[in-house]
Design a protein around this motif. Structure first.
Motif, PDB file in Angstrom:
ATOM      1  N   TYR A   5     -26.047  33.675 166.386  1.00  0.00           N
ATOM      2  CA  TYR A   5     -25.022  34.387 165.546  1.00  0.00           C
ATOM      3  C   TYR A   5     -25.027  33.513 164.451  1.00  0.00           C
ATOM      4  N   ARG A  11     -15.340  33.328 163.492  1.00  0.00           N
ATOM      5  CA  ARG A  11     -15.483  34.609 164.518  1.00  0.00           C
ATOM      6  C   ARG A  11     -16.671  34.688 165.475  1.00  0.00           C
ATOM      7  N   TRP A  15     -17.175  35.579 169.169  1.00  0.00           N
ATOM      8  CA  TRP A  15     -18.340  36.404 169.902  1.00  0.00           C
ATOM      9  C   TRP A  15     -18.898  35.917 171.185  1.00  0.00           C
ATOM     10  N   PRO A 278     -15.017  42.066 166.422  1.00  0.00           N
ATOM     11  CA  PRO A 278     -16.045  41.485 167.697  1.00  0.00           C
ATOM     12  C   PRO A 278     -15.862  42.149 168.978  1.00  0.00           C
ATOM     13  N   ILE A 282     -19.608  43.796 169.475  1.00  0.00           N
ATOM     14  CA  ILE A 282     -20.564  43.364 170.554  1.00  0.00           C
ATOM     15  C   ILE A 282     -20.799  44.539 171.605  1.00  0.00           C
TER      16      ILE A 282
END
Length: 308
Positions: A5, A11, A15, A278, A282
């Motif tokens: 990421y 953030r 995640w 998120p 995801i």
């Protein structure tokens, strides 16, 4: 396999927690902690790192953290590498909320009332029914179509324009440069949601504003480079346009001395119309990984020729 990421780090921690819960078998890492680069198969970014093919020789998918990919220089990427833009429910919902707020604010004269409040003026304006207002959405991808459906539920008279022909039940649609003028002539409020490409840079300009009804308004939630700011200010000062709500500018952040900040008919917000959530993002990413491994079409796969 490793998933990297590379975006806003706060953030990234969210995640990481969600990946640990939903995909514990994937080695999830937040940039710059990349581990063994040869094990990296998936990379989520706002802007890709330099020398991506040399740094990650076994990379299989590049995910954009946002709905757009104009920030990505495709010439630096391997031609075989799939690039996937973010299409997820949380981002779509937040965009709908913002556009509805902006259109309703203009429809109910809230910018005028804010200016009156500054002058301590108590003056009521006529309330028009929504079905007397024509709202045109420029850009009929997933976001544009969902926004149009929400506006229709509010009883606005809706129409749409896109580069290529699209059919939307209950909504008159226009496409291509030949029909752009017919579309603009019916837009009391224009919502810009088109992707940024070489052909759409500067599209919100003097010529476009001149084709809109006098006193029309602009809600701009595309990209800053779509807009010619001097042409907008000229249109607002002349009365050709009455209001503008801008969530995107060029550059970003908008410099403190930029005239858009202080123009009485402009509302500026700091690129917050939609944000990837998120929790739902995801799920979309993991679904795409599953699809990739099973040889199925990817959600949000970018057409490099089109640029989106």
């Amino acid at each position: 396999m490793t998933f990297i990421y590379k975006a806003e780090p706060t953030r990234g921690k969210i995640w990481a927690d969600l990946f640990a819960q939903k995909a514990p078998d994937i080695d999830f890492r937040v940039w710059p902690n990349i581990g063994d680069p040869k094990k990296v198969r998936f990379l989520t970014v706002w802007e890709p790192p330099e020398n991506i093919s040399e740094q990650f020789p076994n990379l299989e998918i590049l995910f954009s953290i946002g709905a757009g990919v104009d920030q990505i220089n495709f010439e630096t990427l391997p031609k075989h590498l799939p690039v996937v833009r973010m299409i997820e429910p949380g981002l779509t919902q937040s965009m709908c909320e913002y556009v509805l707020w902006a259109v309703l604010s203009i429809h109910r004269d809230m910018p005028t009332y804010h200016r009156q409040q500054d002058r301590k003026v108590w003056k009521a304006l006529r309330v028009w029914p929504a079905n007397k207002r024509r709202v045109g959405v420029m850009g009929l991808g997933r976001l544009g179509q969902v926004v149009l459906n929400q506006l229709r539920l509010m009883n606005f008279r809706c129409l749409g324009w896109s580069r290529t022909a699209k059919q939307i039940e209950g909504v008159p649609t226009f496409h291509g440069t030949d029909l752009l003028g017919s579309f603009l002539s019916q837009c009391d409020t224009l919502v810009c949601l088109i992707p940024l490409t070489q052909s759409t840079k500067g599209i919100l300009n003097r010529d476009v504003f001149s084709l809109m009804p006098e006193g029309a308004s602009l809600v701009h939630v595309g990209r800053g480079e779509h807009l010619e700011p001097k042409d907008l200010i000229e249109a607002l000062d002349s009365g050709r346009l009455s209001e503008a709500i801008l969530d995107v500018t060029s550059p970003e952040p908008l410099p403190a001395d930029d005239p858009l900040w202080s123009h009485p008919k402009v509302i500026v917000t700091p690129h917050i119309a939609s944000m990837t959530q998120p929790e739902t993002a995801i799920d979309t990413v993991l679904e795409n990984i599953r699809r990739f491994e099973q040889g199925q079409p990817l959600i949000g796969l970018v057409d490099r020729d089109r640029g989106y």
